[in-house]
Design a protein around this motif. Sequence first.
Motif, PDB file in Angstrom:
ATOM      1  N   LYS A  31     -16.286  49.895   8.530  1.00 32.18           N
ATOM      2  CA  LYS A  31     -16.572  49.259   9.800  1.00 32.18           C
ATOM      3  C   LYS A  31     -16.168  47.783   9.790  1.00 32.18           C
ATOM      4  O   LYS A  31     -15.658  47.241  10.755  1.00 32.18           O
ATOM      5  N   ARG A  32     -16.433  47.127   8.649  1.00 30.36           N
ATOM      6  CA  ARG A  32     -16.174  45.690   8.595  1.00 30.36           C
ATOM      7  C   ARG A  32     -14.693  45.358   8.444  1.00 30.36           C
ATOM      8  O   ARG A  32     -14.260  44.284   8.843  1.00 30.36           O
TER       9      ARG A  32
ATOM     10  N   ASN B 113     -18.564  34.933  22.149  1.00 32.47           N
ATOM     11  CA  ASN B 113     -18.170  36.326  22.404  1.00 32.47           C
ATOM     12  C   ASN B 113     -16.860  36.396  23.200  1.00 32.47           C
ATOM     13  O   ASN B 113     -15.995  37.213  22.897  1.00 32.47           O
ATOM     14  N   LYS B 117     -13.377  37.920  21.648  1.00 31.47           N
ATOM     15  CA  LYS B 117     -12.780  39.025  22.390  1.00 31.47           C
ATOM     16  C   LYS B 117     -11.303  38.733  22.669  1.00 31.47           C
ATOM     17  O   LYS B 117     -10.426  39.563  22.424  1.00 31.47           O
ATOM     18  N   LYS B 120      -9.317  38.930  19.469  1.00 31.74           N
ATOM     19  CA  LYS B 120      -9.161  40.294  18.966  1.00 31.74           C
ATOM     20  C   LYS B 120      -8.097  41.039  19.751  1.00 31.74           C
ATOM     21  O   LYS B 120      -7.239  41.725  19.180  1.00 31.74           O
ATOM     22  N   GLU B 121      -8.141  40.915  21.071  1.00 32.78           N
ATOM     23  CA  GLU B 121      -7.165  41.601  21.911  1.00 32.78           C
ATOM     24  C   GLU B 121      -5.741  41.201  21.579  1.00 32.78           C
ATOM     25  O   GLU B 121      -4.809  41.975  21.732  1.00 32.78           O
ATOM     26  N   SER B 325     -12.750  40.365  10.843  1.00 26.72           N
ATOM     27  CA  SER B 325     -12.949  41.752  10.481  1.00 26.72           C
ATOM     28  C   SER B 325     -14.197  42.345  11.120  1.00 26.72           C
ATOM     29  O   SER B 325     -14.288  43.534  11.324  1.00 26.72           O
ATOM     30  N   ASP B 327     -16.598  43.211  14.214  1.00 27.69           N
ATOM     31  CA  ASP B 327     -16.303  43.284  15.645  1.00 27.69           C
ATOM     32  C   ASP B 327     -17.515  43.009  16.522  1.00 27.69           C
ATOM     33  O   ASP B 327     -17.437  43.143  17.730  1.00 27.69           O
ATOM     34  N   SER B 329     -20.141  44.379  17.397  1.00 31.06           N
ATOM     35  CA  SER B 329     -20.533  45.378  18.385  1.00 31.06           C
ATOM     36  C   SER B 329     -21.750  46.197  17.949  1.00 31.06           C
ATOM     37  O   SER B 329     -22.124  47.164  18.602  1.00 31.06           O
TER      38      SER B 329
END
Lengths: 426, 426
Positions: A31-32, B113, B117, B120-121, B325, B327, B329
Amino acid sequence: MKQVKIGVIGFGTVGTGAISILLNQKELVKKRTGIELILKKVADKDLERPRQISLPRELLTADAWEIIKDPEIDIVVELIGGIHPAKEFIIEALRNGKHVVTANKALLAEEGNDIFKEAKERGLQVGFEASVAGGIPIIKVMREALVANRMLAIYGIINGTTNFILTKMTNEGIDFPEALREAQELGYAEADPTLDIEGIDSAHKLTILASLAYGIPLSFKSVYCEGITKIASQDIEFAKEFGYKIKLLAITKLLDSEIELRVHPTMVPEDYLISKVDGVFNAIYVEGDSVGATLYYGRGAGSMPTGSAVVADIVDIAKGVKTLSFDFSEKYTIKPIEEIESMYYFRFMALDRPGVLSKISGVFGEHNISIASVIQKGRSKAGAVPLVILTHKAKEKDVLQAVQKIDQLPVVAAKSVFIRVEGQEE
Amino acid sequence: MKQVKIGVIGFGTVGTGAISILLNQKELVKKRTGIELILKKVADKDLERPRQISLPRELLTADAWEIIKDPEIDIVVELIGGIHPAKEFIIEALRNGKHVVTANKALLAEEGNDIFKEAKERGLQVGFEASVAGGIPIIKVMREALVANRMLAIYGIINGTTNFILTKMTNEGIDFPEALREAQELGYAEADPTLDIEGIDSAHKLTILASLAYGIPLSFKSVYCEGITKIASQDIEFAKEFGYKIKLLAITKLLDSEIELRVHPTMVPEDYLISKVDGVFNAIYVEGDSVGATLYYGRGAGSMPTGSAVVADIVDIAKGVKTLSFDFSEKYTIKPIEEIESMYYFRFMALDRPGVLSKISGVFGEHNISIASVIQKGRSKAGAVPLVILTHKAKEKDVLQAVQKIDQLPVVAAKSVFIRVEGQEE
């Protein structure tokens, strides 16, 4: 999902820790990091011994070469310890194109130059976080976090066994042999404790740290190494009176373009953070020119802490992090111990007669050793009383000569003891 | 040789440190990593102010957008602090395909956040080592070194200003306002010290640490936050009598699948290593399920230590290390402060009359609070004397109700004080 296949050679204490983390934290790591770590094979000469975890029979082999030759395995983890055949396993794994992770400080300190050369030529990684200070990520810190720092000094408590023994002696007023026995009973010291108590294990680790800090080849033979066997509980008591604790420190520093590399019992001011590091714990004080003073503390040994470091190395290699950034080609002179300067603690066992202090301080004067404090305690029936002296900064060379002379004085009843002292000069 | 071009926005304290390290350690970094870091542009609204280092005029600009829009720049370093326009700068830099390094804890804690985001995108990296605890590489440690650990608990001294003030109060017996004034005179506290002394800065940093530890979104608003302004020197004295020190701790732990997130003055056993962390220094204790107890210590602020962390991030990004690494979530309930359990210290100012202790302990009993120790000291001319109580583990909810009742007792002369206590229950 990226998959990385791992073979572990050595299913002992550290192997058990690393393997159980690989299995139990597999989902967490996935996951990480987005990487699946697959334990493909575990080799150990003894497959029958009962262990904390049991593995399916098809994962096990008694033949390490099965792992080294397996074309599917990406990373070989060497956890058998000792120089041979660990070195041959690692070199051959590298020749077969595999990255290597090892916890083997003795091997790296003594034969690491060959290993890193082989890895560099092939563009492969050698992870060795677990080789120094167990779960403390000191290798990563020095190579990555402090990459923009010149290292000014490192002071490490990097052997848990000796720190446990010194802590016992300090807290309970017992002598070395008794403390060693307790450490052995608790499994903190081996049946043959030489590597630990003579400072050799610390010297191995210091060799690795110094190479990282200064980019020099691994230079184990240049490390001055003195163990804790001669520390008496009365020295610990006197240290306390002066406001110090006695710790086995591994020290490397850069002074006037020369490097000091030494392991020895050291008196450290008791209000220094590193003085508070007790029991089997390790800590490393690192001073960088940008970051200033930093310290890293944790368990320096044990199945799970060391396993945690092994798996962190595996993950870094799996992620493609280039860990081998130092090339160990810097040239510095390593100072012989006779050339260092330090403050010193002395304990002389002197006959209880007038003029003793003047005789001893006379010899000090002849050798440019300047006295900072003295403790001379009451009368003794046996005739010999301890005379304890703290000095200002002096040259080790002068100290050795002075001690030799003092030991020949008729008023001195036993071989003199001296311990190097760290801290600010008053 | 790989070249990486860097633009720095913000030429203040941290900017000066980062820039001087980029320039002075350029060769060192090149040798260690094979990467040439090229400082292409530095933006600051005020280019006239005198600084520790002077840069050639052509490196400077008053317009941050010049950096953000420069197609040659690979990494944008944001060091202006505050939420706006820092957020806009970072988001736009990411949209222009640039990696980002920032030391901005307030921005990350409150608006991070969105930033993560966006990064990451686009497959871009955001380095933020410098945002928590200055030169201590706690972000790297948690993300990389402890990657195979579930974090059980984190206790941090992550605000140097408040630790300096509490250390002064402890060592010199002075009260908060005087210690704050000294901190301001020395430049350790700002003219408006609210962010520090009310614990908000610590809460920002804790928000970031907790997100890394548990993979949860940044949840600044869920952090319980209590500053040090109400700590009296007599509480520090009483703590000492019980064998504790008072530290402003940022705490996060995972208990029964719920997360605690809290910043408040805390009594810590004086023999704990973190109790010895004095002055402006920071330290973070991290307990992982594999590695056990670890602690990281160093300077939590300042031009060079923070600059050292900024440059380490730049190097990692330049090397291609994927830092993003986690996420963020994971879903956990964050426990409201009323739901926590803790040991507590209470100081009641009670009239010096018989039966006071029995009345107060009666209320405690009704609320399931069990007393561990009591100090009740001599007579007071003024009539009110401190009654000090340490409890066993109790529920915060019960404590709040009990204090409310006790404060209404006629024998109680002033608002009661309570401080949460960490350590082993006896």
